[in-house]
Design a protein around this motif. Structure first.
Motif, PDB file in Angstrom:
ATOM      1  N   ALA A 165       0.828  -1.210   0.000  1.00 22.11           N
ATOM      2  CA  ALA A 165       0.000   0.000   0.000  1.00 22.11           C
ATOM      3  C   ALA A 165       0.858   1.255   0.000  1.00 22.11           C
ATOM      4  N   LYS A 168       2.271   1.793  -3.558  1.00 24.07           N
ATOM      5  CA  LYS A 168       1.253   2.322  -4.465  1.00 24.07           C
ATOM      6  C   LYS A 168       1.017   3.814  -4.196  1.00 24.07           C
ATOM      7  N   SER A 169       1.014   4.181  -2.936  1.00 22.35           N
ATOM      8  CA  SER A 169       0.781   5.582  -2.580  1.00 22.35           C
ATOM      9  C   SER A 169       1.925   6.473  -3.040  1.00 22.35           C
ATOM     10  N   ARG A 172       1.815   6.954  -6.773  1.00 20.57           N
ATOM     11  CA  ARG A 172       0.844   7.970  -7.200  1.00 20.57           C
ATOM     12  C   ARG A 172       1.369   9.381  -6.943  1.00 20.57           C
ATOM     13  N   GLU A 173       1.947   9.577  -5.783  1.00 29.18           N
ATOM     14  CA  GLU A 173       2.395  10.923  -5.405  1.00 29.18           C
ATOM     15  C   GLU A 173       3.556  11.419  -6.258  1.00 29.18           C
ATOM     16  N   GLY A 243       3.496   1.327  -9.377  1.00 31.82           N
ATOM     17  CA  GLY A 243       2.396   1.015  -8.475  1.00 31.82           C
ATOM     18  C   GLY A 243       1.930  -0.423  -8.529  1.00 31.82           C
TER      19      GLY A 243
END
Length: 255
Positions: A165, A168-169, A172-173, A243
């Motif tokens: 998790a 993936k975060s 994205r950022e 991700g």
């Protein structure tokens, strides 16, 4: 593809383990310069330094559960090579497979510190260098347990799931900074750690052997097979992959 990572600088956390050492060899074969982190045992890494030369191999000792050590390792890498293109983490705990209620508080704390907190702290240290470099790659070697859970490894599975998790975060950022972040999720792998878990412990052997029987390919992964996926994710061929949590488990997990 033998030189597809030429002029790249890659820091490998936990490089003395089976998968880390296999990845280090592949990275060097493909032309990269590497900083190889170890905590206590550097025997295999010293041989790589002898084979490839100190100009391409930097050995960095430290404890990735200590933030000061992480900062020093990253600083030493950048000081030696002038930049950082990728970071790979292979760290994990060498603890017994146990039912949750038989797992000590110390084991819980150690597992979280090694398998989750060290990953977060390492990314906090390497991310500014990757951004300064115009982008880069982050690859965690985790576990399929982070996707589906594993009996006897509940805390480790929680950490591995958290790392997925987290990856993936961050993906994205920081995609806008051209930082790509992925996770390789092996199942049972033929390392010294696996042998110790299944051969020297009755409960661990029962769980481990059941896992191997559930693998459609009916065998353990070799460290090189897991390392190859991680190395690919750091290559130019993976320039549009981020991700993702990619299983390398012989079909044990298909998701």
């Amino acid at each position: 593809m033998s030189q597809d990572l030429k002029e790249k600088v890659i820091l490998v956390g936990g490089a003395s383990g089976g998968i880390g050492l296999a990845a280090a060899k592949m990275l060097l074969e493909r032309g990269a310069s590497v900083a190889l982190h170890y905590r206590s045992n550097a025997d295999g890494l010293k041989q790589l330094a002898a084979d490839y030369g100190n100009d391409r191999v930097l050995l960095v000792k430290g404890d990735l559960t200590r933030r000061d050590d992480i900062s020093a390792i990253v600083s030493a890498t950048v000081e030696q090579y002038g930049k950082l293109d990728a970071f790979m983490s292979t760290v994990g705990t060498a603890l017994r497979i146990l039912p949750f209620l038989e797992t000590s508080e110390d084991t819980v704390d150690t597992t979280i510190a090694v398998e989750l907190r060290s990953v977060i702290d390492s990314v906090r240290a390497v991310l500014p260098e990757l951004i300064r470099n115009g982008g880069g790659r982050i690859v965690f070697v985790g576990s399929d347990s982070g996707k589906v859970g594993t009996s006897g490894e509940s805390v480790s599975a929680a950490c591995r799931g958290g790392a997925i998790a987290f990856a993936k975060s961050i993906a994205r950022e920081y995609a806008r900074h051209n930082v790509l972040v992925n996770v390789v999720c092996p199942g049972p792998t033929d390392t010294g750690l696996w042998d110790d878990l299944v051969k020297n412990d009755e409960f661990g052997g029962k769980i481990g052997n059941a896992m191997v029987r559930a693998i459609p390919m009916r065998r353990l992964a070799q460290p090189e097979e897991v390392a190859a996926a991680a190395v690919f994710l750091m290559s130019d061929g993976a320039s549009f992959i981020t991700g993702q949590a990619i299983s390398v488990s012989g079909g044990l997990t298909m998701c």
